[in-house]
Design an enzyme around this catalytic site. Structure first.
Site, PDB file in Angstrom:
ATOM      1  N   SER A   1       0.843  -1.194   0.000  1.00 52.00           N
ATOM      2  CA  SER A   1       0.000   0.000   0.000  1.00 52.00           C
ATOM      3  C   SER A   1       0.884   1.251   0.000  1.00 52.00           C
ATOM      4  CB  SER A   1      -0.964  -0.030   1.183  1.00 52.00           C
ATOM      5  OG  SER A   1      -2.007   0.894   1.022  1.00 52.00           O
TER       6      SER A   1
ATOM      7  N   ASP B   1      -8.872  -7.306  -4.203  1.00 51.39           N
ATOM      8  CA  ASP B   1      -8.608  -5.917  -3.807  1.00 51.39           C
ATOM      9  C   ASP B   1      -9.398  -4.967  -4.701  1.00 51.39           C
ATOM     10  OD1 ASP B   1      -7.546  -3.469  -3.007  1.00 51.39           O
ATOM     11  OD2 ASP B   1      -5.477  -4.192  -2.970  1.00 51.39           O
TER      12      ASP B   1
ATOM     13  N   HIS C   1      -7.947  -5.590   0.136  1.00 54.10           N
ATOM     14  CA  HIS C   1      -6.676  -4.879   0.227  1.00 54.10           C
ATOM     15  C   HIS C   1      -5.885  -5.284   1.467  1.00 54.10           C
ATOM     16  CE1 HIS C   1      -3.822  -1.706  -0.585  1.00 54.10           C
ATOM     17  NE2 HIS C   1      -4.034  -1.147   0.590  1.00 54.10           N
TER      18      HIS C   1
END
Length: 364
Positions: free
Chosen positions: A152, A316, A345
């Site tokens: 991320s 995701d 995610h």
């Protein structure tokens, strides 16, 4: 009030390095970076691994909750003796990101004048954050990372390291991330930022020393929005469906079970995070673009020389698979991998067995 760690509190495992970072937007920022390490740096300084945390993570990637650390390590399943990132072999370094709130300089930190930075804290980009981490690497005597790993926001920083400092990264693992923020990601961030700034306790960002508390309500709304995007629709449907929360009836003002779940995560965050850092770091993610000033993303990715795996999560909906595939396609010899998981995610934090296998292959 804030959930930030502040100077004078027990440092726990944190260590600190200071420097001055030239900012992309102009000017300079004197900073402190908090970091933690595991393992021993070998005499040639060739066994160091940099692990980069996500938006609301921190330097405490491994180990239990303890004095100075309100939560257990967020990647404890991966980092430690005999684990995929084996601290018996590697020297693992995990910094708290510049702009964060767990020991590194951010809005809750003290300005040189003794007051909190608050609204005066400048915009910092992912590139600025990596520049500050380069100061840390130099302080530790690390000229080249054996690996840089992140997911991320951490994946953005990991990729930026490999683009901006290609000779200093041997192996790169980018998880559930992107080379450039998309319109969809920026759109999901927008109501989160508005929620925090619309809270009367935000006070324009200058709330840290004001009696009565900070913008916990706005931060909680932001977290609810974000957390809904971190998990998949299929998982939420299977886990909660349309069930009522125990003892509550939505027809009489009660909550659905999924609402209670989001409320729980909103409350947890306010105890360990700072709303100002949430704003600064979200905007860092929004402006992430490895191609800025480099002739575009394709040219930037062409600079990477590290052995690379870009891995996405099949469920995701915030950082879809095509973004990880684009990173892999843009880097010569890179591999694309899929993490199969229902958890959306957040899978890059949860699926440690799958990620561990990727790590072991990369590290040989």
């Amino acid at each position: 009030m804030t959930g930030a760690w502040r100077e004078g509190e027990p440092p726990g495992r944190r260590r600190f390095v200071t420097g001055v970072q030239a900012l992309e937007t102009g000017g300079t920022l004197p900073f402190t970076l908090a970091y933690e390490t595991w393992g021993t740096l070998d005499p040639s300084a060739s066994n160091a691994i940099l692990v980069e945390h996500a938006l609301t993570g921190d330097s405490h990637a491994a180990g239990p909750a303890e004095e100075g650390h309100v939560s257990p390590g967020w990647w404890d399943g991966l980092i430690g003796p005999g684990k995929a990132i084996d601290t018996g072999t590697f020297f693992v370094v995990v910094p708290n990101v510049l702009g964060g709130c767990q020991g590194s300089t951010g809005p809750s930190s003290r300005h040189p004048d003794g007051k909190p930075w608050g609204s005066r804290f400048p915009a910092v980009t992912v590139r600025d954050q990596v520049g500050a981490e380069a100061v840390l690497a130099e302080a530790l005597g690390i000229g080249r990372w054996a690996a840089v790993i992140g997911g991320s926001l951490g994946g953005m920083r990991a990729l930026e390291w490999a683009v901006s400092e290609p000779d200093r990264v041997s192996v790169l693992l980018v998880l559930a991330s992107t080379a450039r923020a998309s319109a969809d990601q920026i759109a999901w961030a927008a109501p989160q930022l508005h929620a925090i700034r619309a809270d009367p306790a935000w006070r324009g960002g200058d709330y840290h020393d004001v009696p009565g508390g900070g913008p916990d309500a706005g931060l909680g709304i932001a977290r609810r929005i974000a957390h809904a995007t971190y998990r998949s629709e299929a998982e939420l449907a299977q886990r909660f469906g349309c069930l009522y929360q125990d003892g509550e009836d939505p027809l009489r003002g009660g909550r659905f079970a999924v609402e209670s779940y989001l409320d729980h995560h909103a409350g947890k965050l306010s105890h360990r995070f700072d709303a100002g850092s949430y704003v600064v770091l979200t905007e860092s993610m929004n402006t992430h673009d490895v191609g800025r000033g480099r002739g575009g993303v394709a040219n930037a990715l062409g600079r990477v020389t590290a052995r690379t795996v870009a891995a996405g999560v099949d469920s995701d909906r915030l950082y879809p698979l095509y973004q990880s595939r684009a990173i892999a396609d843009g880097i010569g010899g890179a591999e694309f991998a899929v993490i199969a998981s229902p958890y959306g995610h957040d899978s890059f934090l949860i699926e440690t067995e799958q990620i561990g296998r990727l790590v072991k292959v990369l590290l040989g």
